[in-house]
Scaffold this active site. Structure first.
Site, PDB file in Angstrom:
ATOM      1  N   CYS A   1       0.839  -1.207   0.000  1.00 18.50           N
ATOM      2  CA  CYS A   1       0.000   0.000   0.000  1.00 18.50           C
ATOM      3  C   CYS A   1       0.869   1.249   0.000  1.00 18.50           C
ATOM      4  O   CYS A   1       1.074   1.877   1.043  1.00 18.50           O
ATOM      5  CB  CYS A   1      -0.942  -0.001   1.205  1.00 18.50           C
ATOM      6  SG  CYS A   1      -2.203  -1.285   1.127  1.00 18.50           S
TER       7      CYS A   1
ATOM      8  N   CYS B   1      -3.955  -6.895   7.954  1.00 18.94           N
ATOM      9  CA  CYS B   1      -4.114  -6.169   6.689  1.00 18.94           C
ATOM     10  C   CYS B   1      -5.470  -5.461   6.627  1.00 18.94           C
ATOM     11  O   CYS B   1      -6.509  -6.049   6.935  1.00 18.94           O
ATOM     12  CB  CYS B   1      -3.974  -7.134   5.523  1.00 18.94           C
ATOM     13  SG  CYS B   1      -4.202  -6.395   3.899  1.00 18.94           S
TER      14      CYS B   1
ATOM     15  N   PHE C   1     -12.119  -9.722 -25.343  1.00 11.42           N
ATOM     16  CA  PHE C   1     -11.386 -10.071 -24.119  1.00 11.42           C
ATOM     17  C   PHE C   1     -12.410 -10.326 -23.010  1.00 11.42           C
ATOM     18  O   PHE C   1     -12.338  -9.774 -21.922  1.00 11.42           O
ATOM     19  CB  PHE C   1     -10.403  -8.970 -23.716  1.00 11.42           C
ATOM     20  CG  PHE C   1      -9.393  -8.620 -24.781  1.00 11.42           C
ATOM     21  CD1 PHE C   1      -8.231  -9.374 -24.909  1.00 11.42           C
ATOM     22  CD2 PHE C   1      -9.596  -7.558 -25.641  1.00 11.42           C
ATOM     23  CE1 PHE C   1      -7.287  -9.062 -25.891  1.00 11.42           C
ATOM     24  CE2 PHE C   1      -8.671  -7.238 -26.622  1.00 11.42           C
ATOM     25  CZ  PHE C   1      -7.511  -7.992 -26.747  1.00 11.42           C
TER      26      PHE C   1
ATOM     27  N   GLU D   1     -12.571 -14.377 -26.689  1.00  6.87           N
ATOM     28  CA  GLU D   1     -11.551 -14.496 -25.648  1.00  6.87           C
ATOM     29  C   GLU D   1     -10.511 -15.519 -26.097  1.00  6.87           C
ATOM     30  O   GLU D   1     -10.852 -16.488 -26.783  1.00  6.87           O
ATOM     31  CB  GLU D   1     -12.223 -14.941 -24.331  1.00  6.87           C
ATOM     32  CG  GLU D   1     -11.342 -15.509 -23.257  1.00  6.87           C
ATOM     33  CD  GLU D   1     -10.345 -14.516 -22.708  1.00  6.87           C
ATOM     34  OE1 GLU D   1      -9.181 -14.891 -22.531  1.00  6.87           O
ATOM     35  OE2 GLU D   1     -10.740 -13.355 -22.465  1.00  6.87           O
TER      36      GLU D   1
ATOM     37  N   ASP E   1     -12.099  -5.021 -23.050  1.00  7.69           N
ATOM     38  CA  ASP E   1     -11.420  -4.963 -21.757  1.00  7.69           C
ATOM     39  C   ASP E   1     -10.091  -5.705 -21.872  1.00  7.69           C
ATOM     40  O   ASP E   1      -9.938  -6.830 -21.385  1.00  7.69           O
ATOM     41  CB  ASP E   1     -12.305  -5.596 -20.671  1.00  7.69           C
ATOM     42  CG  ASP E   1     -11.674  -5.543 -19.290  1.00  7.69           C
ATOM     43  OD1 ASP E   1     -10.682  -4.820 -19.113  1.00  7.69           O
ATOM     44  OD2 ASP E   1     -12.180  -6.236 -18.386  1.00  7.69           O
TER      45      ASP E   1
ATOM     46  N   CYS F   1      -6.958  -1.087 -17.283  1.00  7.41           N
ATOM     47  CA  CYS F   1      -6.239  -1.015 -16.009  1.00  7.41           C
ATOM     48  C   CYS F   1      -4.917  -0.275 -16.175  1.00  7.41           C
ATOM     49  O   CYS F   1      -4.032  -0.394 -15.329  1.00  7.41           O
ATOM     50  CB  CYS F   1      -6.004  -2.420 -15.444  1.00  7.41           C
ATOM     51  SG  CYS F   1      -5.056  -3.502 -16.526  1.00  7.41           S
TER      52      CYS F   1
END
Length: 410
Positions: free
Chosen positions: A66, A140, A267, A287, A335, A361
């Protein structure tokens, strides 16, 4: 010598003049420390930023997971939005004001742990920053409690399968039937190992246990639901990191597709978007992984009231869908992995498709691909940033594109 942090890099490190990189610092802060090459490994904060907060996790100093936990929620949200804006502006792509959705603490349902066999016994956790050292993370603040509860099972698996020479990796995923674990590394399981592993899965109540794609034992089908539709993915299949993040991305895709009745999902994975969209549209899911498509198809066939879903196993990097193949679709969902899908975006720009929902992403590859679409006559009509990896530098987003002549009607 002191250094004034000017900005954050795309990985979340502070950058001072030079450049000099300093982890876990914020813009405006004055820091000092030993400079090794171009990096201060252990910066000392002389003048903290007003956006600096005390990290809520007891493992923050030892765990490398993090990297932005020292920044306020407002700062992190604004910084992530600025990264997306900068990537798009660098490509000259126009965009609407983005919205942002951040997953809450304790919501990660999927994580990759590292396990090592030490003289003192097995240790399971996450890597320390820029190190092979594994840090145990019993407190966590990111993971769902169900994932933390599986650590004793991973320790037992490390003791059974690991070696002193290397690390094991465990992809643990929470689903409707409990936690499933996909192992990699360690030695190949022999007959006695398989008996022991089945026993460990029983003792620790694992839904499914697999090793490098091979199912060792499946006690319960590890069901995932996409918009309320059940699927049993193959071992290691991709899944959005949080339920909240998946919902936000699915809503953004639905809004971008609009009232389209014939949709291609490129995808497609196991059907995160394809299956919910099939409530109102015929969907063609493409895919490269046949096992994921088989899971999608089984999920579709066991439900009633859905429109037609067809599947196609195809490497879209080597053989993108061509414009003539897309003539039957009103909209396309895409994606791709982090590298983006430059060749497929070029074909989309050349096609007659009216609407595109693009999920990414990686803001940099997304901006490059968005440039291809806008140069081809599309306009970005919506932009949603989704922060599934809270307190990290990772950014996901979803955008809607429409051809100029119909954009005003969406």
């Amino acid at each position: 010598m002191s250094h004034r942090i000017e900005r954050l890099g795309h990985r979340g490190d502070g950058i001072a003049a030079g450049p000099v990189f300093a982890a876990r610092t914020l813009p405006g802060e004055l820091v000092d420390g030993v400079v090794d090459g171009d990096r201060i490994a252990a910066p000392r904060i002389l003048e903290p930023s007003p956006d600096r907060v005390s990290a809520p996790c007891p493992h923050y100093k030892g765990c490398g997971g993090c990297g932005l936990m020292h920044g306020s929620d407002r700062f992190v949200a604004d910084w992530k939005a600025s990264v997306v804006r900068a990537a798009l502006e660098a490509q000259g792509v126009g965009f609407p004001e983005p919205s942002l959705t951040t997953s809450p603490p304790g919501s990660r349902r999927r994580a990759t742990f590292t396990g090592r066999r030490l003289k003192s016994g097995p240790v399971v956790g996450f890597h320390a920053r820029a190190s092979d050292t594994v840090t145990a993370v019993p407190g966590c603040k990111v993971l769902r409690p169900e994932l933390l509860a599986v650590v004793p099972a991973l320790e037992a698996l490390t003791a059974q399968m690991g070696s002193r020479k290397g690390a094991m990796r465990f992809l643990a995923t929470m689903g409707g039937a409990g936690v499933e674990v996909e192992m990699s590394g360690g030695h190949a399981p022999d007959g006695p190992d398989r008996v022991a592993l089945a026993g460990l899965a029983q003792v620790h109540d694992l839904a499914r246990l697999s090793h490098e794609g091979e199912i060792i034992v499946e006690r319960r089908p590890p069901v995932q639901t996409f918009g309320g539709l059940a699927v049993v993915p193959p071992p290691g299949a991709f899944l959005q990191a949080t339920a909240e993040g998946e919902t936000a991305l699915r809503e953004a895709v639905h809004d971008a597709v609009g009232a389209a009745r014939h949709v291609a999902d490129l995808f497609a994975g196991c059907g995160t978007f394809a299956l919910p969209l099939s409530r109102a549209a015929d969907v063609h899911a493409v895919e490269g992984d046949g096992a994921r498509l088989a899971a999608l198809d089984r999920g579709w066939r066991q439900e009633s009231g859905l429109r037609r879903v067809t599947t196609e196993t195809r490497d879209l990097f080597r053989r993108p869908l061509e414009p003539n193949e897309m003539r039957r679709f009103d909209a396309v969902v895409i994606d791709p992995p982090r590298a983006g899908a430059e060749a497929q975006m070029q074909r989309l720009a050349e096609s007659a498709v009216a609407r595109i929902a693009a999920v990414s992403c990686n803001p940099v590859s997304f901006a490059r691909d968005a440039k291809i679409l806008t140069d081809g006559g599309f306009r970005m009509t919506s932009l949603r940033i989704v922060d599934q990896f809270r307190w990290s530098s990772h950014i996901e987003l979803a955008a809607g594109f429409a051809r100029d002549q119909i954009a005003g009607g969406l």
